[in-house]
Design an enzyme around this catalytic site. Structure first.
Site, PDB file in Angstrom:
ATOM      1  NE  ARG A 168      12.305 -34.673 -25.063  1.00 30.82           N
ATOM      2  CZ  ARG A 168      11.977 -35.554 -24.105  1.00 30.82           C
ATOM      3  NH1 ARG A 168      11.662 -36.757 -24.428  1.00 30.82           N
ATOM      4  NH2 ARG A 168      11.978 -35.213 -22.835  1.00 30.82           N
ATOM      5  CB  SER A 245      13.949 -40.632 -30.518  1.00 32.46           C
ATOM      6  OG  SER A 245      14.245 -41.443 -29.408  1.00 32.46           O
ATOM      7  CD  GLU A 338      13.483 -36.356 -29.948  1.00 34.37           C
ATOM      8  OE1 GLU A 338      12.696 -37.233 -29.575  1.00 34.37           O
ATOM      9  OE2 GLU A 338      14.646 -36.250 -29.516  1.00 34.37           O
TER      10      GLU A 338
HETATM   11  C1  LIG Z   1      22.724 -41.183 -29.784  1.00 37.97           C
HETATM   12  C2  LIG Z   1      21.797 -40.067 -29.412  1.00 37.97           C
HETATM   13  C3  LIG Z   1      20.977 -40.179 -28.282  1.00 37.97           C
HETATM   14  C4  LIG Z   1      20.109 -39.138 -27.916  1.00 37.97           C
HETATM   15  N1  LIG Z   1      19.328 -39.292 -26.815  1.00 37.97           N
HETATM   16  C5  LIG Z   1      18.480 -38.302 -26.438  1.00 37.97           C
HETATM   17  C6  LIG Z   1      17.652 -38.453 -25.283  1.00 37.97           C
HETATM   18  O1  LIG Z   1      17.720 -39.445 -24.580  1.00 37.97           O
HETATM   19  N2  LIG Z   1      16.802 -37.442 -24.974  1.00 37.97           N
HETATM   20  C7  LIG Z   1      16.727 -36.304 -25.720  1.00 37.97           C
HETATM   21  O2  LIG Z   1      15.918 -35.414 -25.371  1.00 37.97           O
HETATM   22  N3  LIG Z   1      17.503 -36.125 -26.818  1.00 37.97           N
HETATM   23  C8  LIG Z   1      18.377 -37.089 -27.190  1.00 37.97           C
HETATM   24  N4  LIG Z   1      19.153 -36.949 -28.313  1.00 37.97           N
HETATM   25  C9  LIG Z   1      19.037 -35.729 -29.125  1.00 37.97           C
HETATM   26  C10 LIG Z   1      20.111 -34.660 -28.801  1.00 37.97           C
HETATM   27  O3  LIG Z   1      21.259 -35.242 -28.250  1.00 37.97           O
HETATM   28  C11 LIG Z   1      19.609 -33.597 -27.844  1.00 37.97           C
HETATM   29  O4  LIG Z   1      18.466 -32.957 -28.346  1.00 37.97           O
HETATM   30  C12 LIG Z   1      20.687 -32.536 -27.565  1.00 37.97           C
HETATM   31  O5  LIG Z   1      20.267 -31.639 -26.566  1.00 37.97           O
HETATM   32  C13 LIG Z   1      21.050 -31.714 -28.801  1.00 37.97           C
HETATM   33  O6  LIG Z   1      22.200 -30.963 -28.458  1.00 37.97           O
HETATM   34  P1  LIG Z   1      23.212 -30.463 -29.571  1.00 37.97           P
HETATM   35  O7  LIG Z   1      24.190 -29.595 -28.850  1.00 37.97           O
HETATM   36  O8  LIG Z   1      23.779 -31.591 -30.314  1.00 37.97           O
HETATM   37  O9  LIG Z   1      22.237 -29.595 -30.466  1.00 37.97           O
HETATM   38  P2  LIG Z   1      22.389 -29.317 -32.037  1.00 37.97           P
HETATM   39  O10 LIG Z   1      22.038 -30.561 -32.785  1.00 37.97           O
HETATM   40  O11 LIG Z   1      23.700 -28.695 -32.330  1.00 37.97           O
HETATM   41  O12 LIG Z   1      21.208 -28.261 -32.229  1.00 37.97           O
HETATM   42  C14 LIG Z   1      19.866 -28.678 -32.117  1.00 37.97           C
HETATM   43  C15 LIG Z   1      18.934 -27.469 -32.337  1.00 37.97           C
HETATM   44  O13 LIG Z   1      19.113 -26.536 -31.280  1.00 37.97           O
HETATM   45  C16 LIG Z   1      19.581 -25.283 -31.771  1.00 37.97           C
HETATM   46  N5  LIG Z   1      20.569 -24.822 -30.788  1.00 37.97           N
HETATM   47  C17 LIG Z   1      21.607 -25.523 -30.283  1.00 37.97           C
HETATM   48  N6  LIG Z   1      22.242 -24.794 -29.352  1.00 37.97           N
HETATM   49  C18 LIG Z   1      21.595 -23.603 -29.290  1.00 37.97           C
HETATM   50  C19 LIG Z   1      21.771 -22.422 -28.511  1.00 37.97           C
HETATM   51  N7  LIG Z   1      22.755 -22.313 -27.615  1.00 37.97           N
HETATM   52  N8  LIG Z   1      20.908 -21.393 -28.691  1.00 37.97           N
HETATM   53  C20 LIG Z   1      19.896 -21.485 -29.593  1.00 37.97           C
HETATM   54  N9  LIG Z   1      19.677 -22.572 -30.361  1.00 37.97           N
HETATM   55  C21 LIG Z   1      20.522 -23.613 -30.206  1.00 37.97           C
HETATM   56  C22 LIG Z   1      20.176 -25.571 -33.137  1.00 37.97           C
HETATM   57  O14 LIG Z   1      20.107 -24.427 -33.969  1.00 37.97           O
HETATM   58  C23 LIG Z   1      19.260 -26.683 -33.622  1.00 37.97           C
HETATM   59  O15 LIG Z   1      18.059 -26.131 -34.097  1.00 37.97           O
HETATM   60  C24 LIG Z   1      20.040 -37.960 -28.706  1.00 37.97           C
HETATM   61  C25 LIG Z   1      20.858 -37.861 -29.846  1.00 37.97           C
HETATM   62  C26 LIG Z   1      21.731 -38.894 -30.188  1.00 37.97           C
HETATM   63  C27 LIG Z   1      22.606 -38.753 -31.394  1.00 37.97           C
END
Ligand SMILES: Cc1cc2nc3c(=O)[nH]c(=O)nc-3n(C[C@H](O)[C@H](O)[C@H](O)COP(=O)(O)OP(=O)(O)OC[C@H]3O[C@@H](n4cnc5c(N)ncnc54)[C@H](O)[C@@H]3O)c2cc1C
Length: 346
Positions: A168, A245, A338
């Site tokens: 992670r 998580s 996380e």
């Molecule tokens: C119901 C649920 C289940 C989930 N299950 C998992 C799982 O099984 N495994 C897991 O690893 N995660 C899981 N997650 C967490 C999350 O979905 C992942 O980490 C996902 O990749 C985040 O993507 P996002 O586009 O929503 O990022 P955001 O929340 O929009 O951004 C997260 C971080 O990344 C940065 N960021 C985003 N895009 C970029 C970019 N292009 N360049 C630079 N920085 C950037 C943002 O500034 C922020 O700091 C879950 C979340 C939820 C709500």
């Protein structure tokens, strides 16, 4: 393309899966990569605080919001950029919804990301914390990450080594130097999944660890398992109003682990031991449904802290603090969040 959003859309709650977060200074939505790069370049040159958001599924934004510019990535695209006997090289734009890409991969017989079905957010966010689930993580299939480097003001193509993927984590997490613009995945062409590594998934498939199963079956089974834990977004189900998580599984030394007594654990090849945070939380006295003010541990998954509808970020973080401190008191183990915390802290 700069938006002047109406009042409710200026609240970052509209952009996060927790549905929490106060107002943004401005919101800019980029539907093309060059718009995203230009926005980051201009904000850097002007010294303007900038927050990059895609799916908003791994951020906790403070109730005061973010006074600077929020860049929302909505650039889409999946392109095959190479093919040889070992498989394909697929370039996915940063704003492409991750699960749409996984569905495309499964439908086309591209193997290697099927166990990552149902994870919310965008493809460009997956390298940030080396997204993983059910025995797969994106580090297994990422060949390169395309990024804009704000410090050097140049576009980079970063190797997996330069990305420094860990559990992670990566060079991108808690680091605003880079805008990820696209990710290249190397995926074997096969109707079968990568070898199944995760015991719970193998059991549900009626398979042994190491078996391969049809891609569609792997995806459907993962989606079913995830839905049962509230890990697939569903606007009607408040157990999914979360960041997934909230805490990572703590990793401790074998020596310290030896002092803890009987508990589930996964020994790592480097001699450290990973402990399931969910087990620690439950056994420190925080069951599913344990509630704070308008927030609660999910009724389906001990690791998910959820907004029940009337919550605030302050209440969510109060609940997180109570859990973290309770686990520390009971076991002497420190839990770490996380998600990325924006303008707030626990
Ligand atoms: C119901 C649920 C289940 C989930 N299950 C998992 C799982 O099984 N495994 C897991 O690893 N995660 C899981 N997650 C967490 C999350 O979905 C992942 O980490 C996902 O990749 C985040 O993507 P996002 O586009 O929503 O990022 P955001 O929340 O929009 O951004 C997260 C971080 O990344 C940065 N960021 C985003 N895009 C970029 C970019 N292009 N360049 C630079 N920085 C950037 C943002 O500034 C922020 O700091 C879950 C979340 C939820 C709500």
């Amino acid at each position: 393309m700069t938006d002047t959003p109406s009042a409710p859309e200026r609240f970052l709650a509209a952009y996060t899966t927790l549905r929490l977060g106060g107002p943004a200074g401005t919101v800019t939505t980029a539907v093309h990569t060059d718009e995203a790069v230009e926005t980051v370049r201009a904000a850097t040159a002007a010294g303007r605080p900038l927050l990059i958001l895609a799916g908003g599924s791994n951020v906790v934004v403070g109730d005061e919001g973010f006074a600077g510019e929020v860049l929302v990535l909505r650039d889409r695209g999946v392109e095959t950029v190479g093919e040889d006997q070992t498989g394909l090289l697929v370039r996915v734009s940063a704003g492409e919804p991750w699960d749409d890409f996984v569905a495309t991969a499964v439908a086309n017989g591209w193997s290697g990301v099927e166990c990552l079905s149902g994870i919310p957010g965008a493809a460009g966010s997956t390298p940030i914390q080396n997204v993983g689930a059910y025995g797969q993580e994106v580090a297994h299939t990422i060949e390169a990450v395309h990024a804009y480097d704000r410090v050097a003001d140049e576009m980079l193509v970063m190797t997996p080594e330069q990305c420094r993927f860990g559990y992670r984590s990566s060079v991108f997490k808690h680091n605003d130097r880079y805008l990820v613009t696209a990710v290249d995945f190397r995926l074997p062409r096969s109707g079968e999944s990568a070898p199944i590594r995760y015991a719970e998934l193998a059991r549900s498939l009626g398979a042994e660890a190491g078996d391969r199963v049809p891609l569609g079956l792997a995806r459907d089974t993962v989606l079913k398992l995830r839905a049962g834990k509230g890990m697939v977004l569903d606007p009607e189900d408040r157990d999914t109003w979360s960041v997934g998580s909230f805490f990572t599984n703590p990793v401790v030394s074998a020596e310290f682990f030896g002092t803890l007594g009987e508990m589930p654990h996964w020994p790592a090849p480097d001699g450290t031991v990973k402990i399931p945070a969910a087990w620690l939380i439950e056994n420190a006295g925080f069951p599913k449904g344990f509630a704070g003010a308008g927030v609660a541990i999910s009724g389906k998954h001990t690791l998910a802290l959820t907004n029940r509808g009337g919550g605030s970020t302050a209440a969510l973080l109060d609940l997180a603090r109570v859990i973290r401190d309770g686990v520390r008191e009971r076991f002497g183990v420190e839990l770490h969040p996380e998600p990325v915390l924006v303008n707030c802290a626990i």
